[in-house]
Write a protein that holds these residues in place. Structure first.
Motif, short mmCIF file in Angstrom:
data_model
loop_
_atom_site.label_atom_id
_atom_site.label_comp_id
_atom_site.label_asym_id
_atom_site.label_seq_id
_atom_site.Cartn_x
_atom_site.Cartn_y
_atom_site.Cartn_z
N MET A 1 137.03 56.15 -54.34
CA MET A 1 137.19 55.45 -53.07
C MET A 1 138.22 56.19 -52.20
N LYS A 2 137.85 56.39 -50.92
CA LYS A 2 138.75 57.10 -50.02
C LYS A 2 139.93 56.22 -49.64
N PRO A 3 141.12 56.82 -49.43
CA PRO A 3 142.26 56.07 -48.88
C PRO A 3 141.91 55.54 -47.49
N ILE A 4 142.45 54.39 -47.14
CA ILE A 4 142.14 53.73 -45.87
C ILE A 4 143.25 53.98 -44.86
N VAL A 5 142.89 54.54 -43.70
CA VAL A 5 143.84 54.82 -42.64
C VAL A 5 143.42 54.06 -41.38
N TRP A 6 144.35 53.33 -40.78
CA TRP A 6 144.11 52.65 -39.51
C TRP A 6 144.91 53.36 -38.42
N ILE A 7 144.27 53.54 -37.27
CA ILE A 7 144.91 54.18 -36.12
C ILE A 7 145.06 53.14 -35.01
N ILE A 8 146.29 52.94 -34.55
CA ILE A 8 146.54 52.02 -33.44
C ILE A 8 147.13 52.83 -32.29
N ASP A 9 146.31 53.06 -31.25
CA ASP A 9 146.75 53.85 -30.10
C ASP A 9 145.95 53.38 -28.88
N ASP A 10 146.64 53.22 -27.74
CA ASP A 10 145.96 52.71 -26.55
C ASP A 10 145.17 53.78 -25.81
N GLU A 11 145.16 55.01 -26.31
CA GLU A 11 144.36 56.08 -25.69
C GLU A 11 143.10 56.29 -26.53
N PRO A 12 141.94 55.87 -26.03
CA PRO A 12 140.70 56.00 -26.81
C PRO A 12 140.41 57.43 -27.26
N GLY A 13 140.77 58.41 -26.40
CA GLY A 13 140.51 59.80 -26.77
C GLY A 13 141.24 60.21 -28.04
N ILE A 14 142.48 59.76 -28.17
CA ILE A 14 143.25 60.09 -29.38
C ILE A 14 142.64 59.42 -30.60
N CYS A 15 142.24 58.17 -30.45
CA CYS A 15 141.62 57.45 -31.57
C CYS A 15 140.35 58.16 -32.05
N ILE A 16 139.53 58.58 -31.09
CA ILE A 16 138.27 59.24 -31.45
C ILE A 16 138.52 60.59 -32.12
N SER A 17 139.43 61.40 -31.54
CA SER A 17 139.68 62.74 -32.09
C SER A 17 140.30 62.67 -33.48
N LEU A 18 141.22 61.75 -33.67
CA LEU A 18 141.85 61.61 -35.00
C LEU A 18 140.84 61.09 -36.01
N SER A 19 139.98 60.17 -35.59
CA SER A 19 138.97 59.64 -36.49
C SER A 19 138.02 60.74 -36.96
N LEU A 20 137.60 61.59 -36.03
CA LEU A 20 136.70 62.69 -36.39
C LEU A 20 137.39 63.69 -37.31
N ALA A 21 138.68 63.95 -37.06
CA ALA A 21 139.42 64.93 -37.87
C ALA A 21 139.67 64.45 -39.30
N LEU A 22 139.77 63.14 -39.49
CA LEU A 22 140.19 62.61 -40.79
C LEU A 22 139.07 61.98 -41.61
N LYS A 23 137.87 61.79 -41.00
CA LYS A 23 136.85 60.97 -41.64
C LYS A 23 136.31 61.55 -42.96
N LYS A 24 136.42 62.88 -43.14
CA LYS A 24 135.95 63.46 -44.40
C LYS A 24 136.84 63.07 -45.59
N GLU A 25 138.13 62.88 -45.32
CA GLU A 25 139.08 62.61 -46.41
C GLU A 25 139.47 61.14 -46.51
N TYR A 26 139.34 60.42 -45.40
CA TYR A 26 139.83 59.04 -45.35
C TYR A 26 138.79 58.11 -44.73
N GLU A 27 138.91 56.85 -45.09
CA GLU A 27 138.12 55.82 -44.42
C GLU A 27 138.95 55.33 -43.23
N VAL A 28 138.49 55.62 -42.01
CA VAL A 28 139.30 55.44 -40.81
C VAL A 28 138.78 54.28 -39.97
#
Length: 453
Positions: A1-28
């Motif tokens: 099971m992948k580690p679970i990471v939550w991102i809280i940021d009011d800039e949608p672009g940052i949320c999307i880019s971080l999610s794409l960068a981390l999704k292979k290793e983490y459940e985002v």
């Protein structure tokens, strides 16, 4: 099971880019405001939260405090603009694991996520081991579940309720006094006093006074009567630590007191009766001392009705994780620091080390590591130098040691060892004796033997 990471940021672009960068290793999962994340946290768990310090409609610091208050097990990494470094440091003090400045360096982010999860894992292991200590620790302050320690616990159970004298043997730092206290605390005399006499720490001319006490006027400076340790231990237990360092002339007087269960204070003819359980301890070979006429054979047999041998730490290496958890928790509490555990490298270095000072040395090492550690987990650079270099190949070290040992005789090796240790501790005899695992009186004898001044 992948580690679970939550991102809280009011800039949608940052949320999307971080999610794409981390999704292979983490459940985002991503959130543009904190409220839905906090609500979801009530029913679902996550491992790490990446939290923006400056949210549009919410205070990131307040969100951090709420997370740490309601879900202290969740790790939080703050994200901040460069101009908010001061606030970020404040966030770390409030419980954040660390902070990262925008624009984020993805490699640095991955490194911190990995470290954060390692700390979380170690924290969970420490909690588990702490529970194990509470549930399994058979005797007060004694830590260990190895077969060697199980034999010690079994012997304690055998002798705790009888009055037979017990001789505890073992190297310096193995926990002989803890075992003596356990015998007393678990036995029928537990409501009475446990009195300790360290035969190596008290000057020879004062030992008799320490044991038997004295009457007023018995010598210059004796302004009032004073009870000795033998009388203070009446109905309880007298623990004679470092019994091998007791002077011969006093050994005879102690033997008579133990045989007759009576004694007279120095300067008095009054005979006083005592009922004392005797437990002794030594790191010396008393049989060899008897052969050299340095210890009385009759006193040895009086003290050694039951012998209990304490194993050195190198013979109970499986207890090291339990001991590390115990000492780290103890040191962190005393220093008001948050230390969750050890990195894999630090654990490896500790497990490779031979521990000539046994459990006492391990406790000192972890106390030192707690002092110098700046993060939440002890790494190899936080350990003393003799351990941080222990990753060298063991075989190479052993070959080098064997080659050196074969080049000198035993007497010369002992002399060089004493000189080197004295130099290391700048001539301090107490520290030198502790490091060599002998008493101060034993060190003095060796200094005289080798004409070392």
């Amino acid at each position: 099971m992948k580690p679970i990471v939550w991102i809280i940021d009011d800039e949608p672009g940052i949320c999307i880019s971080l999610s794409l960068a981390l999704k292979k290793e983490y459940e985002v999962s991503t959130f543009n405001t904190a409220a839905p994340a906090l609500e979801r946290m009530k029913t679902e768990s996550c491992d790490v939260v990446l939290l923006d310090l400056k949210l549009q409609e919410e205070d990131g610091m307040e969100v951090l405090r709420q997370i740490k208050q309601e879900h202290p097990e969740v790790s939080v990494i703050m994200m901040t603009a460069f101009g908010s470094i001061g606030s970020s440091v404040e966030a770390v003090k409030a419980g954040a694991y660390t902070y990262l400045t925008k624009p984020l360096d993805l490699e640095q982010l991955r490194l911190f996520l990995s470290q954060t999860l390692e700390v979380r894992k170690m924290s969970e292991e420490i909690l588990f081991l702490s529970d194990e200590l509470r549930s399994r620790q058979t005797f007060r302050k004694i830590v260990g579940e190895s077969p060697a320690m199980q034999r010690v616990y079994s012997r304690i159970n055998q002798v705790k309720d009888v009055d037979a004298s017990v001789l505890i043997t073992g190297e310096s730092g193995t926990g002989k006094e803890l075992v003596a206290r356990a015998i007393h605390d678990e036995g029928k005399r537990k409501k009475e006093r446990f009195i300790v006499v360290n035969c190596a720490a008290i000057p020879e001319n004062l030992l008799e006074l320490e044991f038997f006490g004295y009457r007023k006027g018995a010598f210059t400076g004796a302004a009032q009567d004073r009870k000795g340790k033998l009388e203070l231990a009446d109905k309880g237990t007298l623990f004679l630590d470092e019994i091998g360092d007791m002077p011969l002339n006093l050994q005879g007087k102690l033997l008579r007191a133990l045989q007759e269960k009576e004694f007279s204070p120095v300067g008095s003819t009054e005979v006083r009766q005592v009922d004392v359980r005797i437990i002794s301890a030594t790191n010396q070979d008393l049989k060899n001392m008897i052969a050299q006429q340095k210890f009385r054979q009759d006193l040895y047999y009086r003290l050694n009705v039951v012998e209990l041998s304490m194993p050195p730490l190198r013979e109970r290496m499986e207890d090291i994780p339990l001991l590390c958890a115990h000492f780290l928790k103890q040191s962190a509490a005393e220093m008001n620091k948050s230390i969750q555990g050890l990195t894999a490298g630090a654990q490896e270095a500790i497990l490779r080390y031979p521990f000539p000072g046994n459990v006492r040395q391990l406790a000192n090492i972890l106390e030192y590591a707690t002092i110098v550690c700046d993060g939440g987990i002890v790494d190899i650079q936080d350990l003393p130098e003799e351990l941080s270099g222990s990753r060298l190949r063991q075989a190479d070290r052993e070959d080098s040691i064997d080659e050196y040992l074969s080049s000198v005789n035993l007497k010369e090796l002992e002399r060089r060892s004493i000189l080197a240790t004295l130099k290391k501790y700048q001539g301090r005899r107490d520290k030198t004796a502790d490091a060599l695992g002998i008493s101060k009186r034993g060190l003095l004898n060796k200094l005289n033997e080798y004409n070392i001044h």
